[in-house]
Scaffold this active site. Sequence first.
Site, short mmCIF file in Angstrom:
data_model
loop_
_atom_site.label_atom_id
_atom_site.label_comp_id
_atom_site.label_asym_id
_atom_site.label_seq_id
_atom_site.Cartn_x
_atom_site.Cartn_y
_atom_site.Cartn_z
N SER A 107 0.84 -1.19 0.00
CA SER A 107 0.00 0.00 0.00
C SER A 107 0.87 1.24 0.00
O SER A 107 2.00 1.22 0.52
CB SER A 107 -0.90 0.01 1.24
N TYR B 34 -2.46 -0.26 10.60
CA TYR B 34 -2.47 -0.62 9.19
C TYR B 34 -1.18 -0.15 8.50
O TYR B 34 -0.52 -0.92 7.79
CB TYR B 34 -3.69 0.00 8.52
#
Length: 700
Positions: free
Chosen positions: A577, A590
Amino acid sequence: MLTTAAASRLNIAWDEARAAGMSEPELLLYRSNLLGSDKRVTNYGGGNTSAKVMQKDPLTGEDVEVLWVKGSGGDVGTIAMDGFATLYMEKLRALKGIYRGVEFEDEMVGYLPHCTFNLNQRAASIDTPLHAYVPKAHVDHMHPDAIIAIAAAENSRELTREIFGREIGWLPWKRPGYELGLWLEKFCQENPDARGVVLESHGLFTWGDTARECFETTVEIINRAIEWFEGKGEGKPAFGGAKHQPLDAAARREIAGALMPAIRGMVSSDQHMVGHFDDGERVLEFVCSSRLKELAALGTSCPDHFLRTKIRPLVIGFDPARPDTSATLKELSQAIARYREDYAAYYERCKRPGSPPMRNPNPVVFLIPGVGMITFAKDKATARISGEFYTNAINVMRGASSVSTYRGLPEQEAFDIEYWLLEEAKLQRMPKPKSLAGRIALVTGGAGGIGSAIADRLLREGACVVLADIDRQALGETAELLSGRYSNDVMRAVAMDVTREDAVEAAYLAAAVEYGGVDILVSNAGIASSAPVEETSLDLWNKNMSILSTGYFLVSRAAFRIMKAQGIGGSIIFIASKNGLAASPGASAYCTAKASEIHLARCLALEGAPEGIRVNVVNPDAVLKGSKIWSGDWLKERADAYGKDTSELEEHYRQRSLLKRSVLPEDIAEATYFFASEASAKSTGNIVNVDAGNVQAFTR
């Protein structure tokens, strides 16, 4: 099947109500598909059918006789109307006037296009003269196991007479081609009451005045052969009786999963091969028998069999009473090397002036006592079909050896078929392989928007894909969709929790048994969470680390093990990501887990390089379409973090990017394909951001 079960009889019947009103070509199609629906009649791609039909000549308007015959490379079970070649019978008969004799028969294939009716582009097969010169309107040529068992017996002529009397004749072995067509014609002229003929070491020809008569004759003759074998073989142990007992199903699967990646590496030096494992009842009976080595060494008989399987298999030295996979693995390399040497010697003994160069000398079929049969080929369908053909060969050996002495084709005859220039020309016409042909990919998180788009992209380029996901329902739906789009052969689905070692190991075992190994790992499984750090619970932190860090470690570790066993390199792609490079507010768990993924990829790139294992990262950002992580609280949490309504979030992401464009799952799939393909063969340890441009995520 040559068994004593009543179910061994063919149970396919002509439906007159369905056939009513069909034209002769339509009746030919119906007959062909019906015969091809049962693999005991003929195997995939084997056999052919024909009909002689009166049609109007498009130039003269006169009625002319036209031969409709299965075209080159077709399959009677799945053929459609465009799969038939059409030729003027008058011109086919005229070819006799220019035939120069058996030593020139191959040149006759070059004349077949001159006989084409109605500009049909379907190429006629080498079997065309065999159908043309039989003086009957309808002809079937099939390869039933029961008939080939007769044809491959040492005294096949006498057995044919015993079973069928004068109804079915017999012709000695002759390679398919123009001369055999003339032999068939002569036989029919001399035996006008015969309903067919057995071709030694080859198969069955039957004929009739109508499509239905021809079909019913074919079925009747095959069933009579099956019934005869049942009577002769009752109470007799097959293949001299059992020497070994088969291992239980789980043990067979474990051993196949351990052997197949190693074998795959050994046979993939020229091109990546794909495997197939079969431990069905017929295979186990053969590989556990006392005559396994003796019969396997004799090779196959029917040309259709050994064109798919090579002249003989490799029997792997394995004792199921004292299973030792490690010892077998140590001996495999030498066994395969000996097979290559033997094959090269066979080529040198039998080659003729003008023979094509020697092809891949590796075995196709591997027989393992107590375990089953493994086949390797350029793609899954070919590997599976090769296994089916060798199972047919097992049936033939079972039948022939139960009533007589089984006999394979003489070595020179087998070579002349395998290296036939006409077969070589057919191989040269095959389409160029796709860029990922022979590659096997495992995609985690495969049921989500990004995962399914990646799987679709890899499948489109010819890869086999094992789709893994924890969501069983979504996994099943995605797998069904992709299987329908690309075929059942190239798609497998396994339910897998990436945080569980046993689940990960089971998924890789499935990949090994189903396809032979893994070349491409796309680690894509994920979750998303958002919370200010003071509200981030330990459970939430650990959940992110468990799936996004530990999970990526577990699937990569398993990939390294199987890729090293293969010894042919590999490509691992992490779908990380933008958040792994650029911090985001309210998502510390995250972001940290994603950063861990990226650094793990760097470490693995260092370890994998000496083995040819490349490890790279694709960093998406703001992929809303189809992504499962946006179906939960993440959408609202990210909208809240930016002070936006959920309906405004996609536009917010688009506008904050440098390129002002939305990022789609297909964009991530394209970057993943780049790292999976040879286009990135010299790239490892790299990161590609697919985020429409985010300055904070620039890697340098």
